[in-house]
Scaffold this motif. Structure first.
Motif, PDB file in Angstrom:
ATOM      1  N   ARG A 147      62.730  59.370  13.986  1.00 26.96           N
ATOM      2  CA  ARG A 147      61.620  59.654  13.068  1.00 26.96           C
ATOM      3  C   ARG A 147      60.495  58.661  13.338  1.00 26.96           C
ATOM      4  NH1 ARG A 147      61.096  57.958   7.554  1.00 26.96           N
ATOM      5  NH2 ARG A 147      63.267  57.238   7.632  1.00 26.96           N
ATOM      6  N   GLU A 191      56.861  58.085  11.860  1.00 29.08           N
ATOM      7  CA  GLU A 191      55.919  58.487  10.819  1.00 29.08           C
ATOM      8  C   GLU A 191      54.847  57.423  10.650  1.00 29.08           C
ATOM      9  OE1 GLU A 191      58.201  59.101   7.304  1.00 29.08           O
ATOM     10  OE2 GLU A 191      59.022  61.018   7.976  1.00 29.08           O
ATOM     11  N   ALA A 234      55.034  62.454  13.304  1.00 30.53           N
ATOM     12  CA  ALA A 234      54.047  62.973  12.358  1.00 30.53           C
ATOM     13  C   ALA A 234      53.196  61.828  11.827  1.00 30.53           C
ATOM     14  CB  ALA A 234      54.735  63.704  11.209  1.00 30.53           C
ATOM     15  N   THR A 255      50.184  67.687  13.677  1.00 32.35           N
ATOM     16  CA  THR A 255      50.524  66.614  12.727  1.00 32.35           C
ATOM     17  C   THR A 255      50.119  65.229  13.211  1.00 32.35           C
ATOM     18  OG1 THR A 255      52.746  66.481  13.693  1.00 32.35           O
ATOM     19  CG2 THR A 255      52.454  67.911  11.765  1.00 32.35           C
TER      20      THR A 255
END
Length: 445
Positions: free
Chosen positions: A342, A344, A387, A414
């Motif tokens: 992930r 972010e 993202a 994104t």
């Protein structure tokens, strides 16, 4: 006389002036005395004769604050306990070497700290060296003017084995390291700080060749204590293979990289290995600066990278060069993907340097098949796990989709891209390894 012992002398003077024949009209009272800046630690001046320590300690002993202590050179093979208020004077280049079975324990308190300092103000002492099997537990302690470059690499050094998980032999609680001639702390092997370590301050430290206040191996990352690491030659924490061991220079277990108020200076970092799974979690606000040509590599799909930034406090991956430029470092590389991956709210800057890879994906940087990119993915992920990212100043592509499979997972909607010399994202090959005749190459300048 040590600064913390001046207040008793002042009190004796004031007491003497209360005797007959001593006028106090022009003498300032304690309330009228300007603040000297000297903290009243509650430590009385030692009254005993100086105690010299050298050679080898083979049985437990306690160093009392009633006497000053002088260390010329010392091997500690048994527990040594240093009482509150004790002052230890270290001869030039002298070391305290804690070996297997030994422990060096300081019992300072906020009101009664321990101090370890150079006996000769013009010459630094060596190091507190913790060898495999030894340990140190330092509480409310100041270590001043250590790290003599002729005999030591740092004021406090852990020289540990290459086992995984690594040992945790160094505990610190409200410890200050000041004016170290090298890093304040150096942790080799796979070792790290003991659980519960906190409030470490390293200041006015570092050398021309090792300017950072702390240098650690990758497996120490999840153990670093909160504290203050500013006022040094380079306010950053060095992490890299040169600090580790020849056999285990990668992160071999789960670790959380915290925002400690200064950047991390990385020689490069590999997460996991062919037989070792690891997850690196990077907290919001952390900044990672990479040496020229280096990269952050997630070894395979058993390991994972989680960069949990926020819009207000992104995780930053950037160049360690004084004057950064596109292509300084090789970027974030995933040789496999993991459902836990992930990224972010991150910023990836000045990457896209040579990746030593080619012919992946369907978009190339003319006139070669070089696929250097800021983020390189060599296995199709299940989801678009990147993202809120800002990818800037890449000398190659933005995101390399370097797998053979579908075109379903994309990253354009994104994330944002700026000053990318290649494509913002490349097109993957199909399951047969084929590319369309005219693959799209979205651009961002």
């Amino acid at each position: 006389m040590h600064a913390s012992f001046r207040r008793p002398a002042l009190l004796l003077l004031l007491t003497a002036c209360a005797l007959p024949g001593c006028s106090s009209e022009s003498d300032p009272t304690p309330a009228d005395t300007p603040d000297s800046g000297v903290e009243d630690t509650g430590c009385p001046a030692p009254t005993g004769a100086a105690v010299t320590h050298q050679g080898t300690i083979s049985a437990p002993e306690t160093w009392s604050a009633s006497s000053p202590h002088v260390v010329s050179s010392l091997d500690v093979n048994a527990p040594v306990t240093v009482e509150p208020c004790t002052v230890v004077s270290m001869s030039a280049s002298a070391n305290i070497q804690v070996n297997s079975g030994g422990a060096f324990i300081t019992q300072g308190t906020q009101a009664k700290p321990v101090r370890i300092e150079a006996a000769d103000s013009g010459r630094p002492w060596g190091q507190l060296l913790i060898n495999p099997g030894g340990s140190a537990r330092l509480t409310w302690t100041t270590l001043s003017r250590g790290g003599d470059p002729s005999t030591a690499a740092a004021t406090v050094r852990v020289r540990a084995s290459t086992d995984l998980p690594g040992s945790r032999p160094l505990f610190v609680d409200h410890v200050t390291i000041e004016e170290s001639s090298g890093p304040g702390v150096l942790i080799n092997g796979t070792a790290g700080f003991a659980e519960g370590s906190t409030a470490l301050t390293i200041t006015r430290s570092g050398s021309t060749s090792s300017p950072q206040p702390m240098a650690v191996n990758p497996n120490a990352l999840g153990t670093l204590p909160s504290g203050t690491y500013t006022g040094n030659r380079e306010d950053a924490i060095l992490v890299g293979p040169s600090v580790a061991s020849a056999t285990i220079s990668y992160l071999g277990g789960d670790a959380t990289l915290r925002d400690l108020g200064v950047p991390y200076h990385l020689e490069g970092l590999t997460v996991g290995n062919h037989d070792t799974a690891a997850t690196l979690t990077i907290e919001a606000g952390a900044e990672l600066r990479f040496d020229a040509g280096s990269r952050l590599l997630v070894y395979d799909g058993k390991s994972a990278l989680i960069a949990a930034g926020t819009q207000a406090r992104p995780v930053i991956f950037t160049s360690a060069q004084a004057t950064p430029a596109a292509g300084d470092w090789a970027g974030l590389r995933f040789d496999g993907t993991n459902p836990a991956d992930r990224l972010e709210f991150i910023r990836v800057r000045y990457a896209g340097g040579p990746c030593l890879c080619s012919s992946f994906g369907c978009n190339y940087l003319p006139p070669s098949f070089d696929v250097s990119s800021a983020i390189l993915l060599f296995e199709e992920p299940a989801t678009p796990f990147i993202a809120g990212a800002s990818i800037e100043d890449s000398a190659g592509h933005g995101i390399l989709r370097g797998w053979n499979g579908s075109d379903a997972v994309g990253f354009l909607e994104t994330n944002t891209f700026a000053r990318i010399q290649g494509c913002t994202q490349t097109t993957p090959r199909d399951t047969e390894g084929r590319c369309p005749n005219d693959p799209p190459c979205p651009r961002a300048q």
